[in-house]
Design an enzyme around this catalytic site. Structure first.
Site: not given
Length: 242
Positions: A7, A18, A43, A45, A70, A100, A190-191, A213
């Site tokens: 990810n 920046r 992913h 958003r 995603e 998240t 996830h994690d 990710g």
């Protein structure tokens, strides 16, 4: 063999901080594949605070492994996915302001909506996966939606593992076993990290893909992206359970 999809949202976060084009998201997408990743995950958003919709289009021509997009299937997201036709779309019930992903679908409550969305993606030859909590009823509900795969939401496992509680894997193992019985492919994310990925893979039968990710990018700050990708692949090769 469990596939590793990287990810790259955090690369876009760094770029956006920046306002320029460094690091370049497209080049990074090329590089993670060259270094051995078997997929690229993004992913986007609604507020485009990291990966943008433009990034999604820019990445499409260079992803020659698996392209996994995603997101919450709002109209803008759905229209983009149907146009790009990635390898896989992973449906996540994110709130608009979520920092998240923090929960899986209630596949029973939202069955009709998911059935409609998944049917549309599958008519367009896009593999579907839905983000779910490790709950057997939700796995049964996922089967009823027509999805190809589920993605197990692994935050709870990662937290318990960090506390030394390896029993936290048990609901994930049970859900994977049920998914296999029902003919659903199993993804996870996830994690997950270098610390816990081997143990997780050892205990999840038929684990097809992990998308990682935040931890992978953070680990790469110390160890280098090419090295970290190959460290993950080594742990997945040792840990994968059929």
């Amino acid at each position: 063999m469990t596939k590793l999809s990287v990810n790259i949202n955090k690369i876009a976060t760094l770029r956006n901080s920046r306002g320029g084009d460094t690091p370049n998201v497209v080049q990074f997408g090329k590089d993670v594949q060259r270094f051995g990743a078997e997929g690229v995950t993004i992913h986007p958003r609604p507020d485009e605070r990291h990966i943008t919709y433009k990034d999604a289009y820019d990445l499409k021509p260079i992803v020659y492994t698996e392209y996994n997009i995603e997101g919450n299937p709002i109209k803008k997201f759905t229209d983009m996915v149907l146009e790009l036709k990635p390898t896989q779309v992973t449906l996540v019930p994110d709130a608009i302001d979520a920092i998240t992903s923090n929960a899986g679908w209630d596949t029973i409550k939202h069955k009709d909506f998911l059935v409609e969305m998944i049917a549309e993606f599958k008519r367009n030859d896009i593999r579907t996966s839905i983000f779910v909590d490790p709950d057997l009823k939700q796995i049964e509900g996922a089967k009823a939606t027509g999805t190809d795969r589920i993605e197990l939401y692994t935050e709870a496992f990662a937290h318990q593992y960090s506390l030394g509680n390896k029993a936290g894997i048990k609901p994930y193992t049970a859900c994977a076993e049920l998914a296999n019985q029902l003919g659903l492919g199993v993804n996870a994310g996830h994690d997950l990290s270098l610390d816990n990925i081997k143990f997780f893979a050892e205990n999840i039968p038929g684990l097809l893909e992990v998308s990682i990710g935040h931890a992978l990018i953070a680990e790469s700050l110390y160890l280098g992206i090419e090295n970290v990708i190959n460290m993950y692949k080594g742990k997945l090769a040792v840990g994968s359970r059929q």
